[in-house]
Design an enzyme around this catalytic site. Sequence first.
Site, PDB file in Angstrom:
ATOM      1  N   ASP A  51       0.845  -1.197   0.000  1.00  0.00           N
ATOM      2  CA  ASP A  51       0.000   0.000   0.000  1.00  0.00           C
ATOM      3  C   ASP A  51       0.884   1.253   0.000  1.00  0.00           C
ATOM      4  O   ASP A  51       0.374   2.381  -0.029  1.00  0.00           O
ATOM      5  CB  ASP A  51      -1.022   0.000   1.143  1.00  0.00           C
ATOM      6  CG  ASP A  51      -0.387   0.014   2.512  1.00  0.00           C
ATOM      7  OD1 ASP A  51       0.853  -0.142   2.615  1.00  0.00           O
ATOM      8  OD2 ASP A  51      -1.132   0.175   3.503  1.00  0.00           O
ATOM      9  N   SER A  52       2.211   1.057  -0.039  1.00  0.00           N
ATOM     10  CA  SER A  52       3.126   2.170  -0.322  1.00  0.00           C
ATOM     11  C   SER A  52       2.812   2.737  -1.707  1.00  0.00           C
ATOM     12  O   SER A  52       3.315   3.813  -2.059  1.00  0.00           O
ATOM     13  CB  SER A  52       4.582   1.714  -0.245  1.00  0.00           C
ATOM     14  OG  SER A  52       4.774   0.519  -0.982  1.00  0.00           O
ATOM     15  N   ASP A  90      -1.014  -6.088  -0.009  1.00  0.00           N
ATOM     16  CA  ASP A  90      -1.363  -5.397   1.237  1.00  0.00           C
ATOM     17  C   ASP A  90      -2.860  -5.160   1.324  1.00  0.00           C
ATOM     18  O   ASP A  90      -3.482  -4.684   0.363  1.00  0.00           O
ATOM     19  CB  ASP A  90      -0.680  -4.021   1.265  1.00  0.00           C
ATOM     20  CG  ASP A  90       0.534  -4.006   2.165  1.00  0.00           C
ATOM     21  OD1 ASP A  90       0.647  -4.860   3.060  1.00  0.00           O
ATOM     22  OD2 ASP A  90       1.383  -3.117   1.964  1.00  0.00           O
ATOM     23  N   LYS A 120      -1.214  -9.372   3.020  1.00  0.00           N
ATOM     24  CA  LYS A 120      -0.446  -8.910   4.190  1.00  0.00           C
ATOM     25  C   LYS A 120      -1.275  -7.881   4.942  1.00  0.00           C
ATOM     26  O   LYS A 120      -1.987  -7.092   4.297  1.00  0.00           O
ATOM     27  CB  LYS A 120       0.889  -8.281   3.751  1.00  0.00           C
ATOM     28  CG  LYS A 120       1.664  -7.610   4.895  1.00  0.00           C
ATOM     29  CD  LYS A 120       3.093  -7.294   4.528  1.00  0.00           C
ATOM     30  CE  LYS A 120       3.314  -5.950   3.892  1.00  0.00           C
ATOM     31  NZ  LYS A 120       2.876  -4.775   4.682  1.00  0.00           N
ATOM     32  N   GLU A 122      -1.256  -5.305   8.754  1.00  0.00           N
ATOM     33  CA  GLU A 122      -0.404  -4.745   9.808  1.00  0.00           C
ATOM     34  C   GLU A 122      -1.004  -4.974  11.196  1.00  0.00           C
ATOM     35  O   GLU A 122      -2.216  -4.824  11.375  1.00  0.00           O
ATOM     36  CB  GLU A 122      -0.243  -3.227   9.588  1.00  0.00           C
ATOM     37  CG  GLU A 122       0.468  -2.885   8.294  1.00  0.00           C
ATOM     38  CD  GLU A 122       0.621  -1.371   8.077  1.00  0.00           C
ATOM     39  OE1 GLU A 122       0.246  -0.579   8.973  1.00  0.00           O
ATOM     40  OE2 GLU A 122       1.120  -0.995   7.002  1.00  0.00           O
ATOM     41  N   GLU A 189       9.430  -4.091  10.397  1.00  0.00           N
ATOM     42  CA  GLU A 189       9.832  -2.803   9.828  1.00  0.00           C
ATOM     43  C   GLU A 189      10.438  -1.903  10.897  1.00  0.00           C
ATOM     44  O   GLU A 189       9.828  -1.650  11.950  1.00  0.00           O
ATOM     45  CB  GLU A 189       8.611  -2.112   9.164  1.00  0.00           C
ATOM     46  CG  GLU A 189       8.989  -0.770   8.552  1.00  0.00           C
ATOM     47  CD  GLU A 189       7.974  -0.233   7.541  1.00  0.00           C
ATOM     48  OE1 GLU A 189       7.004  -0.937   7.206  1.00  0.00           O
ATOM     49  OE2 GLU A 189       8.176   0.917   7.093  1.00  0.00           O
TER      50      GLU A 189
END
Length: 271
Positions: A51-52, A90, A120, A122, A189
């Site tokens: 999602d960057s 993401d 993925k 978070e 991270e």
Amino acid sequence: MSIHKDVKKVTTHTLQKMKLHGEKISMLTAYDYSFAKIFDASGIDVILVGDSAGNVIAGYETTVPVTLDQMIYHAQSVVRGINRCLVVVDMPFGTYQSNSDIALASAIRIMKETGAHAIKLEGGEEVLDSIKKIVSAGIPVMGHLGLTPQSIYKFGTYTVRAKEEQEAEKLKKDIQLLEEVGCFAVVLEKIPATLAAEVTKSVNIPTIGIGAGAACDGQVLVMHDMLGITTEFKPRFLRQYANLGEQINNAVKKYIEDIKKKDFPNESESY
Ligand code: KIV
């Protein structure tokens, strides 16, 4: 023997085997067909449709505004470019935090509409129910601990996480929980290298680091950063492997110059 070289298709089991054999895992972000095709042909093990994309594609300051439809569009493009690597997508902010039914519905959309191999998300304990539900539907889940950019407004900054005892203890507990509920790998991270080394040893699933030192089972970077397309972002953990920003700038300047001086197109470039 190189597991990476031998496999025709990288699966979550391949990554597990690589950890067992001490063979490092390479992961890179990609958001479109053309780059995915180049990275896959180069032999990358995992492409993360991160999602960057919100930062490097859309130009947002954070990843928070990214939508599920946008992630699906990027993932579809990436999947059309690959043959061999594992594609992880993401889940964007807001698609899995509120309840596990919404999380499962979001994950199912990603899997059905993109052809990607895993998702993925978070967080640790706070998103455990969502992970359980997604895993029990047969969808492979990669966790993400440490600096979790979707929570930027909670953290306030992008500085190194888990330097203090309390946060380090939570991370150690979280990675155990992620393994217990069936995550196949975890991104770590921006955490201290010693902590990353400790938690990497403490679990059987691979850890993929970004700013988490050399002991992780693999490494990931954002493609625009490592290729020198984003020039203003230079964190300590980033190794820049190319200077595409400068090369593209020079190429475009030359193109403009050629047009202005009526050198392009020439006769052989015309019909
Ligand atoms: O979105 C992303 O690119 C990521 C990586 C930084 C791990 O989550």
